[in-house]
Design a protein around this motif. Structure first.
Motif, PDB file in Angstrom:
ATOM      1  N   LEU A 153      34.695  -5.816 121.916  1.00  0.00           N
ATOM      2  CA  LEU A 153      33.567  -5.005 121.452  1.00  0.00           C
ATOM      3  C   LEU A 153      33.164  -3.969 122.502  1.00  0.00           C
ATOM      4  CD1 LEU A 153      31.416  -7.767 119.751  1.00  0.00           C
ATOM      5  CD2 LEU A 153      32.279  -5.713 118.618  1.00  0.00           C
ATOM      6  N   ILE A 154      33.133  -4.412 123.764  1.00  0.00           N
ATOM      7  CA  ILE A 154      32.819  -3.498 124.854  1.00  0.00           C
ATOM      8  C   ILE A 154      33.782  -2.316 124.836  1.00  0.00           C
ATOM      9  CG2 ILE A 154      32.915  -3.249 127.377  1.00  0.00           C
ATOM     10  CD1 ILE A 154      31.834  -6.145 127.541  1.00  0.00           C
ATOM     11  N   ASN A 155      35.055  -2.616 124.626  1.00  0.00           N
ATOM     12  CA  ASN A 155      36.059  -1.555 124.705  1.00  0.00           C
ATOM     13  C   ASN A 155      36.101  -0.677 123.465  1.00  0.00           C
ATOM     14  OD1 ASN A 155      37.469  -1.727 127.351  1.00  0.00           O
ATOM     15  ND2 ASN A 155      37.637  -3.858 126.730  1.00  0.00           N
ATOM     16  N   PHE A 156      35.822  -1.242 122.296  1.00  0.00           N
ATOM     17  CA  PHE A 156      35.688  -0.389 121.114  1.00  0.00           C
ATOM     18  C   PHE A 156      34.522   0.581 121.316  1.00  0.00           C
ATOM     19  CE2 PHE A 156      37.964  -3.840 118.650  1.00  0.00           C
ATOM     20  CZ  PHE A 156      39.080  -3.063 118.386  1.00  0.00           C
ATOM     21  N   GLY A 157      33.426   0.072 121.891  1.00  0.00           N
ATOM     22  CA  GLY A 157      32.292   0.939 122.201  1.00  0.00           C
ATOM     23  C   GLY A 157      32.653   1.989 123.228  1.00  0.00           C
ATOM     24  N   ALA A 158      33.444   1.579 124.224  1.00  0.00           N
ATOM     25  CA  ALA A 158      33.842   2.505 125.281  1.00  0.00           C
ATOM     26  C   ALA A 158      34.732   3.619 124.743  1.00  0.00           C
ATOM     27  CB  ALA A 158      34.556   1.745 126.395  1.00  0.00           C
ATOM     28  N   VAL A 159      35.592   3.288 123.773  1.00  0.00           N
ATOM     29  CA  VAL A 159      36.448   4.316 123.169  1.00  0.00           C
ATOM     30  C   VAL A 159      35.582   5.392 122.529  1.00  0.00           C
ATOM     31  CG1 VAL A 159      38.094   4.799 121.327  1.00  0.00           C
ATOM     32  CG2 VAL A 159      38.404   2.781 122.759  1.00  0.00           C
ATOM     33  N   PHE A 160      34.638   4.966 121.713  1.00  0.00           N
ATOM     34  CA  PHE A 160      33.786   5.930 121.013  1.00  0.00           C
ATOM     35  C   PHE A 160      32.918   6.712 121.994  1.00  0.00           C
ATOM     36  CE2 PHE A 160      29.907   7.091 118.666  1.00  0.00           C
ATOM     37  CZ  PHE A 160      30.481   7.877 117.660  1.00  0.00           C
ATOM     38  N   GLY A 161      32.303   6.000 122.944  1.00  0.00           N
ATOM     39  CA  GLY A 161      31.438   6.662 123.911  1.00  0.00           C
ATOM     40  C   GLY A 161      32.181   7.661 124.772  1.00  0.00           C
ATOM     41  N   SER A 162      33.380   7.297 125.185  1.00  0.00           N
ATOM     42  CA  SER A 162      34.164   8.193 126.036  1.00  0.00           C
ATOM     43  C   SER A 162      34.647   9.422 125.276  1.00  0.00           C
ATOM     44  CB  SER A 162      35.365   7.440 126.619  1.00  0.00           C
ATOM     45  OG  SER A 162      34.944   6.360 127.422  1.00  0.00           O
ATOM     46  N   LEU A 163      34.968   9.251 123.988  1.00  0.00           N
ATOM     47  CA  LEU A 163      35.497  10.351 123.186  1.00  0.00           C
ATOM     48  C   LEU A 163      34.425  11.260 122.604  1.00  0.00           C
ATOM     49  CD1 LEU A 163      38.399   8.815 121.047  1.00  0.00           C
ATOM     50  CD2 LEU A 163      38.604  10.547 122.836  1.00  0.00           C
ATOM     51  N   LEU A 164      33.184  10.790 122.573  1.00  0.00           N
ATOM     52  CA  LEU A 164      32.143  11.500 121.833  1.00  0.00           C
ATOM     53  C   LEU A 164      31.983  12.973 122.228  1.00  0.00           C
ATOM     54  CD1 LEU A 164      30.237  11.098 119.528  1.00  0.00           C
ATOM     55  CD2 LEU A 164      28.567  10.081 121.095  1.00  0.00           C
ATOM     56  N   PRO A 165      31.911  13.319 123.535  1.00  0.00           N
ATOM     57  CA  PRO A 165      31.804  14.751 123.873  1.00  0.00           C
ATOM     58  C   PRO A 165      33.006  15.557 123.377  1.00  0.00           C
ATOM     59  CG  PRO A 165      31.209  13.390 125.757  1.00  0.00           C
ATOM     60  CD  PRO A 165      31.820  12.464 124.741  1.00  0.00           C
ATOM     61  N   TRP A 166      34.188  14.974 123.465  1.00  0.00           N
ATOM     62  CA  TRP A 166      35.419  15.637 123.009  1.00  0.00           C
ATOM     63  C   TRP A 166      35.387  15.830 121.496  1.00  0.00           C
ATOM     64  CZ3 TRP A 166      39.594  13.882 119.958  1.00  0.00           C
ATOM     65  CH2 TRP A 166      40.750  14.675 120.005  1.00  0.00           C
ATOM     66  N   ILE A 167      34.934  14.797 120.769  1.00  0.00           N
ATOM     67  CA  ILE A 167      34.831  14.882 119.306  1.00  0.00           C
ATOM     68  C   ILE A 167      33.862  15.990 118.900  1.00  0.00           C
ATOM     69  CG2 ILE A 167      34.017  13.668 117.232  1.00  0.00           C
ATOM     70  CD1 ILE A 167      35.000  11.059 118.556  1.00  0.00           C
ATOM     71  N   LEU A 168      32.710  16.037 119.564  1.00  0.00           N
ATOM     72  CA  LEU A 168      31.716  17.052 119.233  1.00  0.00           C
ATOM     73  C   LEU A 168      32.232  18.461 119.554  1.00  0.00           C
ATOM     74  CD1 LEU A 168      28.393  15.331 120.373  1.00  0.00           C
ATOM     75  CD2 LEU A 168      29.263  15.613 118.051  1.00  0.00           C
ATOM     76  N   THR A 169      33.005  18.577 120.632  1.00  0.00           N
ATOM     77  CA  THR A 169      33.599  19.877 120.971  1.00  0.00           C
ATOM     78  C   THR A 169      34.559  20.322 119.870  1.00  0.00           C
ATOM     79  OG1 THR A 169      33.417  19.428 123.350  1.00  0.00           O
ATOM     80  CG2 THR A 169      34.983  21.124 122.671  1.00  0.00           C
TER      81      THR A 169
END
Length: 440
Positions: A153-169
Motif C-alpha cells: 500500500l505504501i508503494n502504490f501510494g508512492a507511485v501515485f505521489g511521485s508521478l503526480l507532478p508529471w501527470i499534471l504536466t
C-alpha cells in the motif's frame, strides 16, 4: 489465547490509510529539494533543511508510541493519533508550496522550512501508530502478510505521489513558475490533491477498523493488566537498555539502509539534472531543472511500483529462502542499482537502476518490522516501535549533516553522493547476516 485470524480485507483495512500518507510523503521526497531551491536554498546546504524529517521522527515517534500504548478512547488506541496526524499533514501540504505568498509573515524560504518541519512532524504522528496497529491486531502467523500488505500500500501510494507532478504536466498544467511566482502550478496542485487523498484514505481506516479493547488485547497477548498497573513505570532509558538484541542488530542494518535512502532523496534531482540535462538545468527555475524534477518523480514512482509488486511476493520468497536472505539480497540489489546511476546519461536507462532500489525499498518497509514485532512485549509494542524509529532518523540526521561535507569533498558532484549511497546500501545488505531472529 491466540489472536484470531483476520481476513485479507481486515488486514488491508488496517493499513489502507498508509496509502494516502505515503502519497504525501512521496510528494515531499520528490519535490522538497525542488521547492527549496526555487525559494532560494543552495544545493550545498539543502541537506540541512531535510534534517527536519528525522529530527521530528526522533523526538515524536517514541512519545506517540508510549502515549498510544497507554491510551484508550472510543476510536481505539492507535487510531486517534493516526487521525490527528493526518489532519495536520494535509494542512501543511496545502501551505508549503505556497510559501511565496506569505512574505508578510516570514521570508519564503523560512516559511517553507517551517511547513516542512510541521509536515514531517505530523507524518510521524500518523506513521508510527500504523506500524503498531498491525503488531497489535495481527497474529504471528499473519505478520509477514500484514507488513507486506502495508509495504504494498505504501508503494502504490508512492507511485501515485511521485508521478503526480508529471501527470499534471502531461495534462497541460504549467510546469514552470508563472511570472512573479516561485513554484510551478504542477507542484502546487500535486500537494493539494495529495493532501485531500491523505485525509480520505485515513478516514477509511478509521471507520473500517475496530481495535481490540484493553481486556481483549490483554487476553490475546497474555498480559496481566493488574500486574502491569502495579509494575513500576519504565522510563525511556530502561526501555532502551532492556530492548531485545534483535532491536540493535536490525538497527545496524537500518542505519546503512536509511543513510543511503536519505542521500538518494535529497540529491537525485540535482544529480540527474547535471548528469542528463547538463547546462540546461543549472538554474533552479529553468525548464531543464523542472523536467529533471519531474523525472525524479517518475524514477521514484517506478521504484515504488517495483516495490509494490515485490512486497506482495515477499511472504512467498521468505517462506522459501528465509527472511534474512530475502532481506539481504534485496538490499544488495538496491545498492548496486544506486551505484549504476554513475554510468548512466540517458534518463530512460535510469529506470533500470531503480529496479534494485525497488527491491530494497519493499524489504526495508516490511521485513525488519515483521522480524522485530515477534520479539517485543505486546504491552510495549507502541513505544518500542517508536524507539525503533530512531534507527531510521539517526542515519538520516547523519546523512543530512555529512551531505554538505561530502558534496564539497567531491567537487560539488551530487552523482558521487548517489554512489556513496549505493555503497552504504551494500553494507546494510551484508550486515543482515549478523541478525539473529527469534523465529525463522
Amino acid at each position: 489465547m491466540k489472536k484470531p485470524k483476520l481476513s485479507f480485507w481486515q488486514i488491508l483495512n488496517l493499513s489502507f490509510g498508509f496509502l494516502g500518507v505515503q502519497i504525501g510523503y512521496s510528494l515531499q521526497n520528490g519535490n522538497t529539494s525542488r521547492i527549496l531551491e526555487a525559494l532560494g536554498a543552495d544545493v550545498h546546504s539543502i541537506g540541512y533543511f531535510w534534517l527536519a524529517a528525522p529530527l521530528a521522527g526522533l523526538i515524536v515517534q517514541p512519545i506517540i508510541g508510549l502515549s498510544s500504548d497507554k491510551t484508550w478512547t472510543r476510536l481505539g488506541r492507535r487510531i486517534p493519533f493516526i487521525l490527528l496526524g493526518s489532519i495536520i499533514s494535509a494542512l501543511a501540504m496545502f501551505f508549503m508550496p505556497n510559501a511565496g505568498n506569505f512574505t508578510n509573515l516570514l521570508p519564503p524560504l523560512v516559511f517553507g522550512a517551517v511547513m516542512l518541519l510541521l509536515m514531517d512532524t505530523s507524518f510521524n504522528i500518523t506513521m508510527q501508530p500504523f506500524r503498531s496497529l498491525v503488531g497489535d491486531m495481527v497474529n504471528d502467523e499473519q505478520k509477514n502478510l500484514g507488513y507486506s500488505l502495508q509495504s504494498a500500500l505504501i508503494n502504490f501510494g508512492a507511485v501515485f505521489g511521485s508521478l503526480l507532478p508529471w501527470i499534471l504536466t502531461k495534462a497541460n498544467v504549467a510546469n514552470v513558475p508563472a511570472a512573479g511566482e516561485k513554484v510551478a502550478d504542477s507542484v502546487i496542485w500535486s500537494f493539494y490533491i495529495g493532501g485531500a487523498i491523505l485525509l480520505l484514505s485515513v478516514l477509511w481506516t478509521v471507520f473500517r477498523t475496530k481495535e481490540y479493547a484493553p481486556k481483549e488485547h490483554a487476553l490475546y497477548n497474555n498480559i496481566d493488566l493488574e500486574a502491569v498497573e502495579k509494575k513500576e513505570k519504565s522510563n525511556m532509558f530502561s526501555l532502551i537498555s532492556n530492548a531485545p538484541k534483535i532491536f540493535w542488530q536490525l538497527g545496524v542494518v537500518q542505519f546503512f539502509s536509511w543513510f543511503a535512502l536519505f542521500l538518494m532523496w535529497v540529491y537525485t534531482t540535482r544529480a540527474i539534472a547535471n548528469q542528463v540535462w547538463g547546462a540546461e538545468a543549472l538554474d533552479a527555475k529553468s525548464l531543464g531543472f523542472n523536467e529533471a524534477g519531474d523525472w525524479t518523480g517518475v524514477m521514484f514512482a517506478f521504484y515504488s511500483a517495483i516495490a509494490a509488486v515485490f512486497a506482495l511476493l515477499i511472504p512467498t520468497i521468505a517462506k522459501a529462502i528465509g527472511r534474512k536472505k530475502t532481506y539481504s539480497f534485496s538490499l544488495l540489489f538496491g545498492g548496486l542499482g544506486l551505484i549504476s546511476m554513475f554510468l548512466v546519461h540517458d534518463k530512460n536507462l535510469l529506470l533500470l537502476s531503480m529496479v534494485g532500489v525497488g527491491f530494497a525499498w519493499a524489504a526495508i518497509l516490511a521485513i525488519p518490522y515483521a522480524m522485530l514485532s515477534s520479539s517485543l512485549p505486546a504491552e510495549k509494542m507502541g513505544v518500542y516501535m517508536g524507539l525503533f524509529n530512531a534507527t531510521i532518523t539517526i542515519p538520516q540526521i547523519a546523512a543530512g549533516v555529512l551531505g554538505s561535507t561530502l558534496i564539497a569533498l567531491f567537487g560539488g558532484s551530487p552523482i558521487i553522493i548517489i554512489v556513496i549511497a549505493g555503497i552504504s546500501m551494500v553494507i546494510a545488505g551484508l550486515a543482515v547476516f549478523f541478525v539473529k531472529e527469534k523465529t525463522e
